[in-house]
Write a protein that holds these residues in place. Structure first.
Motif, PDB file in Angstrom:
ATOM      1  N   GLY A 165      44.513  38.056  30.981  1.00  0.00           N
ATOM      2  CA  GLY A 165      45.946  38.658  31.015  1.00  0.00           C
ATOM      3  C   GLY A 165      46.724  37.887  31.940  1.00  0.00           C
ATOM      4  N   THR A 166      48.004  38.316  31.802  1.00  0.00           N
ATOM      5  CA  THR A 166      49.124  37.576  32.813  1.00  0.00           C
ATOM      6  C   THR A 166      49.975  38.569  33.420  1.00  0.00           C
ATOM      7  OG1 THR A 166      50.727  37.344  31.025  1.00  0.00           O
ATOM      8  CG2 THR A 166      49.202  35.477  31.290  1.00  0.00           C
ATOM      9  N   PRO A 167      50.583  38.357  34.379  1.00  0.00           N
ATOM     10  CA  PRO A 167      50.171  37.139  35.285  1.00  0.00           C
ATOM     11  C   PRO A 167      48.932  37.180  36.077  1.00  0.00           C
ATOM     12  CG  PRO A 167      51.539  38.952  36.571  1.00  0.00           C
ATOM     13  CD  PRO A 167      51.453  39.391  35.000  1.00  0.00           C
ATOM     14  N   VAL A 168      48.218  36.200  36.365  1.00  0.00           N
ATOM     15  CA  VAL A 168      47.006  35.884  36.801  1.00  0.00           C
ATOM     16  C   VAL A 168      47.059  35.764  38.253  1.00  0.00           C
ATOM     17  CG1 VAL A 168      44.909  34.485  36.828  1.00  0.00           C
ATOM     18  CG2 VAL A 168      46.154  34.710  34.728  1.00  0.00           C
ATOM     19  N   VAL A 169      46.114  36.412  38.866  1.00  0.00           N
ATOM     20  CA  VAL A 169      45.644  36.606  40.587  1.00  0.00           C
ATOM     21  C   VAL A 169      44.391  36.015  40.471  1.00  0.00           C
ATOM     22  CG1 VAL A 169      45.614  37.923  42.485  1.00  0.00           C
ATOM     23  CG2 VAL A 169      47.226  38.869  41.024  1.00  0.00           C
ATOM     24  N   THR A 170      44.438  34.762  41.207  1.00  0.00           N
ATOM     25  CA  THR A 170      42.932  34.479  41.600  1.00  0.00           C
ATOM     26  C   THR A 170      42.595  34.935  43.071  1.00  0.00           C
ATOM     27  OG1 THR A 170      43.544  32.492  40.343  1.00  0.00           O
ATOM     28  CG2 THR A 170      41.885  32.228  42.121  1.00  0.00           C
ATOM     29  N   VAL A 171      41.317  35.396  43.139  1.00  0.00           N
ATOM     30  CA  VAL A 171      40.902  35.793  44.467  1.00  0.00           C
ATOM     31  C   VAL A 171      39.760  35.151  44.976  1.00  0.00           C
ATOM     32  CG1 VAL A 171      39.752  37.992  45.678  1.00  0.00           C
ATOM     33  CG2 VAL A 171      41.530  38.368  43.501  1.00  0.00           C
ATOM     34  N   THR A 172      39.863  34.502  46.011  1.00  0.00           N
ATOM     35  CA  THR A 172      38.793  33.482  46.663  1.00  0.00           C
ATOM     36  C   THR A 172      38.148  33.920  47.876  1.00  0.00           C
ATOM     37  OG1 THR A 172      40.162  31.844  45.771  1.00  0.00           O
ATOM     38  CG2 THR A 172      38.588  31.062  47.354  1.00  0.00           C
ATOM     39  N   GLY A 173      36.832  33.825  47.751  1.00  0.00           N
ATOM     40  CA  GLY A 173      36.141  34.173  48.857  1.00  0.00           C
ATOM     41  C   GLY A 173      34.495  34.064  48.516  1.00  0.00           C
ATOM     42  N   GLU A 174      33.769  34.399  49.499  1.00  0.00           N
ATOM     43  CA  GLU A 174      32.432  34.369  49.382  1.00  0.00           C
ATOM     44  C   GLU A 174      31.954  35.550  48.561  1.00  0.00           C
ATOM     45  OE1 GLU A 174      30.325  32.222  50.266  1.00  0.00           O
ATOM     46  OE2 GLU A 174      31.372  31.053  51.992  1.00  0.00           O
ATOM     47  N   PRO A 175      30.792  35.192  47.344  1.00  0.00           N
ATOM     48  CA  PRO A 175      30.490  36.245  46.647  1.00  0.00           C
ATOM     49  C   PRO A 175      30.395  37.837  47.086  1.00  0.00           C
ATOM     50  CG  PRO A 175      29.020  34.062  46.238  1.00  0.00           C
ATOM     51  CD  PRO A 175      30.093  34.036  47.418  1.00  0.00           C
ATOM     52  N   SER A 176      29.805  37.735  48.525  1.00  0.00           N
ATOM     53  CA  SER A 176      29.573  39.263  49.041  1.00  0.00           C
ATOM     54  C   SER A 176      31.023  39.746  49.217  1.00  0.00           C
ATOM     55  CB  SER A 176      29.143  38.937  50.221  1.00  0.00           C
ATOM     56  OG  SER A 176      29.845  37.870  51.179  1.00  0.00           O
ATOM     57  N   GLU A 177      31.936  39.229  49.617  1.00  0.00           N
ATOM     58  CA  GLU A 177      33.334  39.698  49.732  1.00  0.00           C
ATOM     59  C   GLU A 177      34.074  39.920  48.375  1.00  0.00           C
ATOM     60  OE1 GLU A 177      34.265  40.390  52.749  1.00  0.00           O
ATOM     61  OE2 GLU A 177      32.569  39.737  53.505  1.00  0.00           O
ATOM     62  N   LEU A 178      33.902  38.907  47.237  1.00  0.00           N
ATOM     63  CA  LEU A 178      34.396  39.147  46.108  1.00  0.00           C
ATOM     64  C   LEU A 178      33.823  40.571  45.481  1.00  0.00           C
ATOM     65  CD1 LEU A 178      34.331  35.639  44.672  1.00  0.00           C
ATOM     66  CD2 LEU A 178      36.312  36.699  45.510  1.00  0.00           C
ATOM     67  N   LEU A 179      32.527  40.770  45.670  1.00  0.00           N
ATOM     68  CA  LEU A 179      31.810  41.935  45.095  1.00  0.00           C
ATOM     69  C   LEU A 179      32.403  43.308  45.745  1.00  0.00           C
ATOM     70  CD1 LEU A 179      28.146  41.124  45.018  1.00  0.00           C
ATOM     71  CD2 LEU A 179      29.577  42.257  43.334  1.00  0.00           C
ATOM     72  N   LEU A 180      32.857  43.102  47.068  1.00  0.00           N
ATOM     73  CA  LEU A 180      33.593  44.306  47.619  1.00  0.00           C
ATOM     74  C   LEU A 180      34.912  44.569  47.098  1.00  0.00           C
ATOM     75  CD1 LEU A 180      32.415  43.608  51.413  1.00  0.00           C
ATOM     76  CD2 LEU A 180      31.314  45.607  49.830  1.00  0.00           C
ATOM     77  N   PHE A 181      35.398  43.364  46.863  1.00  0.00           N
ATOM     78  CA  PHE A 181      36.948  43.481  46.020  1.00  0.00           C
ATOM     79  C   PHE A 181      36.637  44.138  44.931  1.00  0.00           C
ATOM     80  CE2 PHE A 181      40.578  41.886  44.306  1.00  0.00           C
ATOM     81  CZ  PHE A 181      41.629  42.175  45.014  1.00  0.00           C
ATOM     82  N   VAL A 182      35.972  43.636  43.914  1.00  0.00           N
ATOM     83  CA  VAL A 182      35.878  44.134  42.602  1.00  0.00           C
ATOM     84  C   VAL A 182      35.275  45.413  42.416  1.00  0.00           C
ATOM     85  CG1 VAL A 182      35.982  41.965  41.725  1.00  0.00           C
ATOM     86  CG2 VAL A 182      33.703  42.984  41.936  1.00  0.00           C
ATOM     87  N   TYR A 183      34.470  45.913  43.526  1.00  0.00           N
ATOM     88  CA  TYR A 183      34.025  47.352  43.368  1.00  0.00           C
ATOM     89  C   TYR A 183      35.050  48.222  44.267  1.00  0.00           C
ATOM     90  CZ  TYR A 183      29.531  46.442  41.309  1.00  0.00           C
ATOM     91  OH  TYR A 183      28.650  46.291  40.228  1.00  0.00           O
ATOM     92  N   GLY A 184      36.229  47.951  44.187  1.00  0.00           N
ATOM     93  CA  GLY A 184      37.213  48.848  44.959  1.00  0.00           C
ATOM     94  C   GLY A 184      37.388  48.970  46.475  1.00  0.00           C
ATOM     95  N   ARG A 185      36.795  47.732  47.175  1.00  0.00           N
ATOM     96  CA  ARG A 185      37.077  48.004  48.694  1.00  0.00           C
ATOM     97  C   ARG A 185      37.931  46.605  48.964  1.00  0.00           C
ATOM     98  NH1 ARG A 185      32.773  50.587  45.928  1.00  0.00           N
ATOM     99  NH2 ARG A 185      31.492  51.935  47.334  1.00  0.00           N
ATOM    100  N   GLN A 186      39.178  46.726  48.186  1.00  0.00           N
ATOM    101  CA  GLN A 186      40.042  45.749  48.521  1.00  0.00           C
ATOM    102  C   GLN A 186      40.428  45.640  50.062  1.00  0.00           C
ATOM    103  OE1 GLN A 186      40.177  48.034  45.827  1.00  0.00           O
ATOM    104  NE2 GLN A 186      41.718  47.579  44.604  1.00  0.00           N
ATOM    105  N   ASN A 187      40.759  46.764  50.473  1.00  0.00           N
ATOM    106  CA  ASN A 187      41.050  46.764  51.894  1.00  0.00           C
ATOM    107  C   ASN A 187      40.317  46.073  53.018  1.00  0.00           C
ATOM    108  OD1 ASN A 187      43.378  48.109  51.005  1.00  0.00           O
ATOM    109  ND2 ASN A 187      42.727  50.023  51.540  1.00  0.00           N
ATOM    110  N   VAL A 188      39.150  45.915  52.698  1.00  0.00           N
ATOM    111  CA  VAL A 188      38.194  45.562  53.738  1.00  0.00           C
ATOM    112  C   VAL A 188      37.390  44.133  53.291  1.00  0.00           C
ATOM    113  CG1 VAL A 188      37.816  47.908  54.429  1.00  0.00           C
ATOM    114  CG2 VAL A 188      36.185  46.776  52.923  1.00  0.00           C
ATOM    115  N   ALA A 189      37.802  43.626  52.122  1.00  0.00           N
ATOM    116  CA  ALA A 189      37.125  42.364  51.608  1.00  0.00           C
ATOM    117  C   ALA A 189      38.000  41.281  52.215  1.00  0.00           C
ATOM    118  CB  ALA A 189      37.226  42.456  50.036  1.00  0.00           C
TER     119      ALA A 189
END
Length: 211
Positions: A165-189
């Motif tokens: 989709g657009t606009p695109v957001v790219t989220v960069t981090g270690e896999p462990s932190e990306l997992l937390l982000f996509v599992y709804g823990r954006q505030n602590v990732a």
């Protein structure tokens, strides 16, 4: 050889024990007792655990989980530590590894990062690769409802598309932190977000990440 899931299981059990039954978590209004009950019911009560994903079964899940939450806290911790009974699918090593590696990692961080003095936990490269492998397979599922395009990127440049989709957001981090982000823990990732300002704000605030 110990699996990632088994290691994370024991870490979670030890952490829940150390924090006690009334510590906060990142799982909404659940405390550590509620989280422990959730973990036990998920593995031991297939008749109720379907409510995690199926809305119509949610009331039964809530009732059964409330019953387990009334058990002695030490008993819940021991049930987590010893693992599921033999008749449970989770007792099979392959299913345990596939289903519980991420589950236990995320819930361990739910307890750790809800505490005011938490610090990052060093993770070895092998475990990070294992988390990335799982993230690649589930990215589109956990990102299906987000309001923007979403690309996940490791520091080494490997990427996974979680939502087109657009606009695109790219989220960069270690896999462990990306997992937390996509599992709804954006505030602590611990991640970096790149994209249009409004799109980033929508992604950070969305409740549509995760299962």
């Amino acid at each position: 050889m110990s699996t990632h899931a088994k290691r994370e299981r024991l870490l979670l059990a030890d952490l829940l024990e150390a924090e006690g039954p009334d510590a906060p978590t990142l799982c909404g209004d659940w405390n550590t007792r509620d989280l422990a009950a959730h973990v036990v019911v998920r593995e031991r009560r297939a008749d109720a655990a379907g409510g995690i994903l199926i809305k119509q079964l949610a009331p039964r899940l809530e009732r059964v989980q409330a019953e387990f939450a009334e058990k002695p806290y030490e008993e819940l911790i021991q049930l987590i530590r010893t693992g599921p009974p033999r008749f449970s699918p989770f007792s099979l090593k392959q299913i345990d590894e596939a289903s519980n590696t991420v589950e236990f990692y995320v819930h361990t961080e739910d307890v750790r990062r809800a505490q005011p003095d938490w610090t990052p936990r060093p993770l070895d490269a092998v475990f990070q690769d294992a988390l990335w492998s799982r993230l690649e397979r589930t990215a589109r599922l956990v990102g299906r409802g987000v309001p923007t395009g979403l690309v996940l990127r490791r520091p080494d440049g490997q990427t996974a598309v979680a939502h087109k989709g657009t606009p695109v957001v790219t989220v960069t981090g270690e896999p462990s932190e990306l997992l937390l982000f996509v599992y709804g823990r954006q505030n602590v990732a611990d991640v970096a977000l790149d994209g249009e300002k409004d799109a980033i704000a929508k992604l950070q605030e969305t409740k549509q990440l995760g299962l």
